[in-house]
Design a protein around this motif. Structure first.
Motif: not given
Lengths: 274, 274
Positions: A146, A158, A184-187, A208, A225-228, A231, B113, B115, B119, B150
């Motif tokens: 991160h 990244t 997880w944050w990466s577009p 997270w 936390g919020p991570i998918e 998926r 959850l 993103l 977006r 984020m």
């Protein structure tokens, strides 16, 4: 395959999750919990002894999903970079002795203000290490970190950047480790996971927690936390990855919990969230 | 031009840097320090009153480099998204009244959850706001945020991602804000800055302090951290950006410092580091 139900056949305890346990305790804990893989750390292996650690794991019928960590390539002097390379070669040897073919590379922070120089040293370090690792039958897994940990741990921040290095090598030799906390944050997460096809050497599950006082310790149990996570795991599996799924959690509260309780919760959350 | 010496003709005090000062105090502080621009925040403008704030700035001969902040587009319901759009339109009106043509967009965190959904709401929000802003002569500056923020502030976390939204609009209407704290870690920073040519509506200077307990407050004075601020500023200038350079620092220690001292240090570090 990609959507196979998450039974525990791929579950791995990264031993940082039970940081108060020795190698022996972690091995015995996995055996009690029916967890088939363990991810080892060099400092804990050193505490227990390399040969003894290898024997403990083998005797328990566990498989070693990976060894943490190689890397830390940037150094201010040529002598420093040689010392880093020597240490990385020892890490490769240790991985082989422990019976894992995956060495996780935490590539290292910048030395000073110069990110470009540090990144060039990482590329050079991987380049220098790769032939030695190939001879030992050990694959190098570059783990992007991160960006918040860049000045502490890694200028590789990244998945795209890790892959830009990995693609210069045979896909069976240099690849990436996907840790959901770090990526997880990466577009462009899913496009980069697809691009990583054939080069994913490890998948780390956790979650997270933000904001937390200590960034290094702000990882949480899956589902907290919020991570998918599911998926991401499915996207990783879609690339053909069928290897172990390590649970790696740096978190003082979890470290303060009895290890068997952590492993029980880990299995439950693995089934529910991964 | 790109390498013009950093005199103070482009220096702007983003008033968050002197968080304990009202609009009036910040305006007077800039006048005393010979700082030609000020970046205003809506909450502080509301405290002082919109018309009075506009008059204070105008009477002091200051120019307003930007108004913070619009954005915060994601909302759980259609009514919530309409309320967000209404608030953003008010922000546009306030920017016009204050005499700045730049509204900074902090796009908003994910709701839960998902993103992707957040977006998409950001893209939709910019799309809906853009015609209104164009009519008012206010440009929308999408500010990508550091990924560590984020879940607190913005699902737009890279310059590339901000530009992917901006490029769908006339370059004179929708662009980006480059804040060194948020983008410095990116492996493709300089290529994305080049890509932003003609669309950079603001440049924020500060530095990275890590690790700090409160991520929102861990920004530092230029020169107190590792960011290559001058290199980034020169890359921004190379794109043709000649506008103000705001110093925006969220930091409790700096907030506890007398404002005039902060402005003096800011000018010194601006000359040395920006």
């Amino acid at each position: 395959l990609a959507h196979s139900p998450p039974d525990h056949s791929r579950l791995s305890l990264n031993q940082k999750t039970t940081n108060n346990w020795s190698v022996r305790q972690a091995v015995e804990g996995c055996a009690r919990a029916g967890i088939p893989f363990i991810g080892l750390w060099r400092d804990k292996v050193a505490d227990t002894g390399l040969a003894r650690s290898a024997r403990l794991v083998r005797d328990a019928g566990l498989r070693v999903s990976s060894l943490c960590r190689g890397g830390m390539f940037p150094a201010a002097t040529a002598a420093g970079r040689r010392a880093s390379l020597d240490d990385n070669r020892r890490a490769v040897d240790e991985a082989a002795t422990l019976g894992t073919d995956v060495l996780v590379l935490v590539c290292g922070p910048p030395l000073d203000l110069n990110l470009d120089a540090a990144r060039a040293m990482v590329e050079e370090g991987v380049h220098e290490l790769a032939p030695y690792a190939a001879q030992a039958g050990v694959r190098l897994g570059i783990e992007p970190f991160h960006p918040v940990l860049m000045t502490e741990r890694s200028v590789i921040v990244t998945l795209a950047q890790a892959l830009d290095i990995a693609v210069r090598f045979d896909p069976s030799r240099v690849g990436v480790i996907v840790d959901v906390y770090h990526v997880w944050w990466s577009p462009d997460l899913y496009s980069q996971i697809a691009r990583a096809s054939g080069r994913i050497f490890g998948f780390h599950a956790n979650d997270w927690l933000s904001p937390e006082p200590d960034l290094l310790l702000s990882r949480g149990m899956m589902g907290d936390g919020p991570i998918e996570i599911r998926r991401i795991r499915e996207a990783v599996d879609e690339t053909g990855y069928t290897g172990p799924i390590e649970v790696e959690i740096f978190n003082q509260d979890i470290w303060n919990t009895p290890g068997d309780d952590t492993l029980a919760l880990m299995k439950e959350r693995y089934a529910a969230c991964v």
